[in-house]
Design an enzyme around this catalytic site. Structure first.
Site, short mmCIF file in Angstrom:
data_model
loop_
_atom_site.label_atom_id
_atom_site.label_comp_id
_atom_site.label_asym_id
_atom_site.label_seq_id
_atom_site.Cartn_x
_atom_site.Cartn_y
_atom_site.Cartn_z
N ASP A 28 0.85 -1.20 0.00
CA ASP A 28 0.00 0.00 0.00
C ASP A 28 0.89 1.25 0.00
O ASP A 28 1.63 1.48 0.95
CB ASP A 28 -0.89 -0.05 1.24
CG ASP A 28 -1.72 1.21 1.44
OD1 ASP A 28 -1.83 2.00 0.49
OD2 ASP A 28 -2.26 1.39 2.55
N ASP A 32 -4.18 3.86 2.48
CA ASP A 32 -5.63 3.68 2.58
C ASP A 32 -6.01 2.23 2.92
O ASP A 32 -7.20 1.90 2.96
CB ASP A 32 -6.33 4.12 1.30
CG ASP A 32 -5.98 3.28 0.08
OD1 ASP A 32 -5.11 2.39 0.20
OD2 ASP A 32 -6.55 3.53 -1.00
N ASP A 36 -1.54 -0.86 -4.05
CA ASP A 36 -1.65 -0.05 -5.26
C ASP A 36 -0.37 -0.14 -6.07
O ASP A 36 0.61 -0.79 -5.67
CB ASP A 36 -1.98 1.40 -4.89
CG ASP A 36 -1.07 1.96 -3.80
OD1 ASP A 36 0.14 1.68 -3.83
OD2 ASP A 36 -1.58 2.69 -2.92
N ASP A 212 -7.37 -14.59 -18.44
CA ASP A 212 -8.35 -15.12 -17.50
C ASP A 212 -9.41 -15.94 -18.22
O ASP A 212 -9.90 -15.55 -19.29
CB ASP A 212 -9.00 -13.94 -16.76
CG ASP A 212 -9.95 -14.37 -15.68
OD1 ASP A 212 -9.49 -15.01 -14.72
OD2 ASP A 212 -11.15 -14.05 -15.78
N GLU A 285 -5.02 -19.17 -18.51
CA GLU A 285 -5.69 -19.79 -17.39
C GLU A 285 -6.83 -20.61 -17.99
O GLU A 285 -7.91 -20.09 -18.26
CB GLU A 285 -6.26 -18.76 -16.40
CG GLU A 285 -6.86 -19.44 -15.17
CD GLU A 285 -8.11 -18.76 -14.65
OE1 GLU A 285 -8.41 -18.92 -13.46
OE2 GLU A 285 -8.81 -18.09 -15.43
#
Length: 537
Positions: A28, A32, A36, A212, A285
């Site tokens: 992070d 927050d 990220d 995906d 995948e």
């Protein structure tokens, strides 16, 4: 002669170790409580020092986050939760400076309901070009759903939309959450859009794409009912067929998965990538039902690689592991494919816990990892496994996985808890903020932080660093030939080039073959203890 007698091949991805980053749970940068892109960039030197070759990032695109980024609203921008396009550019540049390749996730089976295309479809009439980008169907004459297909996340795979006065609202197909409508890949607009997405990220310097649900996209024309065997349900078949694996796979009727037309998509994508320098790659995948069906994705003009989930699904058994090695090598050989090996990812229970948890689970996890790293091809690691992190039992009030929210069962939050970097209490230096991150971390993770394990010769982190360093000495030169050795039913043993790998899945020590121990998961002399592995040269 061994299982795959081939000369070494040198594209970077064929022998790479790739580290999966789940962005919201890695680091992070702004405090927050959610990971990220700037946080990732700040921790890239750690990954370089760990010894991996590439990073793969789960989605960070604009998204309402109903499925944590796998519901994409804009494929060509970064969600503000994770930063900006400039942050993405900086991350890619920094990774390349450190010698790391960058693979990003691509989600082509479905979009978010907030994607501009789906919003246009809702505003348009049945039969319109806007609706034809998705799979919309009328109810059956008796008013029932278009077919019996079930969502991977539980419940029917159809949701009805509002209709005008005197009309009956159509249904749209979503093989996952209702916020993830399936695209209609029989519409050429869809294919054209994704070619532009590929080029957008290739132009920004990414080295490859993890695709995906690569076995999805096309559905059998006619959308007939699925034939479900006695004793099962369409819902359980849906879960087992996609990316929430719960049991070993058996051949089933799957009119919504692995249709032959999908391969034309990937041949086109292969042509796009071939126009860029640097051996850009695609990894699928694809939860296919057999090693042979997986290998079809690896033909020379399609994917570079496909995830080999058979290794992940195998039980703690010498016989099972040997069968996976044999069948995998046999399947990829006819298509000149490069095998992949993986034990954990963001969709499955962490392998420390799968193998029994506690000291036994950790010992087995290290042993399976060392064995995997000796095999030809590439290995994929999931963030935090190098720390020996177990699965976390997340309290219901903190769970956010749509599978859990739709069914009240299971879910994948337990493997997605933010990883600990330092300190003795949450958030364990996950970021500059105080208190718990987006999924709470356990109180007892102090000994499992990067800080605590660094320099500790017995730690899992130092074991991974040593294993990856040793692997570099033979990964690209040892060839793809694997010779299985018979050291007993409970033992997996094979020779690859100069290295002999031995894994003891039994309950008694086994004699090691002759040679010098290069690396082991624990103390060894002339015998290998249960739940351990060693490399010999």
């Amino acid at each position: 002669m061994g299982l795959n007698d081939q000369m070494p091949r040198q594209e970077w991805w064929r022998h790479a170790v790739t580290y999966q980053i789940y962005p919201r749970s890695f680091a992070d940068g702004n405090g927050d409580g959610v990971g990220d892109l700037p946080g990732i960039t700040s921790r890239l030197p750690y990954l370089r020092d760990l010894g991996v070759d590439a990073i793969w990032l789960s989605p960070f695109y604009t998204s309402p986050q109903h499925d944590h980024g796998y519901d994409v609203a804009d494929y060509r921008d970064v969600d503000p939760l994770f930063g900006t396009l400039a942050d993405a550019d900086e991350m890619i540049e920094r990774a390349h400076e450190l010698g790391l390749k960058v693979i990003v996730d691509l989600v082509p089976n479905h979009t978010s309901t907030e994607h501009e295309w789906f919003q246009a479809a809702l505003a348009a009439d049945p039969g319109s070009p806007e609706r034809d980008r998705y799979v919309f169907r009328d109810a059956q004459p008796d008013g029932s759903l278009p077919n019996n297909w079930m969502s991977v996340f539980g419940g029917p795979a159809w949701t009805q939309v509002e209709a005008g006065p005197g009309e009956t609202g159509q249904y749209y197909l979503h093989l996952f959450d209702s916020s993830q409508p399936d695209l209609n890949w029989r519409n050429p607009e869809v294919g054209d859009m994704f070619v532009e997405v590929l080029r957008f990220w290739l132009d920004r310097g990414v080295d490859g794409f993890r695709v995906d649900v690569a076995h999805g996209l096309f559905k059998e024309e006619g959308l007939r009912d699925q034939i479900v065997e006695a004793g099962r349900t369409a819902s359980s078949d849906a879960r087992d067929a996609a990316d929430v694996p719960m049991v070993e796979r058996t051949v089933r009727d799957e009119p919504m998965w692995d249709q032959p037309e999908v391969h034309d998509v990937y041949r086109r994508w292969h042509e796009v990538l071939a126009k860029y320098d640097g051996d850009r790659m695609l990894v699928a995948e694809a939860w296919t039902q057999t090693p042979e069906s997986m290998a079809r994705y690896l033909r020379p003009d399609e994917f570079s690689q496909a995830f080999n989930f058979a290794w992940l699904l195998a039980s703690w058994s010498g016989a099972d592991f040997r069968e996976v090695v044999t069948s995998t090598m046999a399947a990829v050989a006819p298509v000149d494919g490069s095998p992949t090996w993986v034990l954990s990812n963001h969709d499955v229970v962490r392998h420390v816990t799968r193998y029994g948890g506690g000291a036994v689970g950790l010992a087995r996890a290290r042993a399976a990892t060392l064995t995997m790293l000796a095999l030809p091809g590439s290995a994929y690691l999931y963030q935090g496994e190098e720390l020996g992190l177990p699965e976390v039992e997340v309290a219901p009030e903190h769970r956010q996985d749509p599978f859990f929210l739709r069914t009240g069962e299971g879910g994948r939050d337990g493997c997605r808890v933010p990883i600990p970097w330092g300190g003795t209490a949450a958030p364990y230096d996950f970021g500059p903020g105080a208190g718990q991150p987006w999924i709470p971390q356990p109180d007892d993770w102090g000994p499992l932080t990067v800080e605590a394990e660094t320099g500790d010769a017995g730690s899992t982190l130092e074991f991974y660093r040593a294993a990856l360093a040793a692997r570099r000495t033979f990964a690209t030169s040892a060839g793809d030939d694997v010779e299985l050795l018979d050291l007993g039913e409970d033992v997996v043993a094979f020779r690859r080039g100069p290295v002999t790998a031995v894994l003891n899945c039994g309950t008694t020590p086994v004699a090691l073959p002759s040679g010098e121990v290069l690396l082991a998961t624990g103390p060894v002399d002339t015998e290998l203890p249960p739940d351990s592995a060693a490399w010999l040269v």
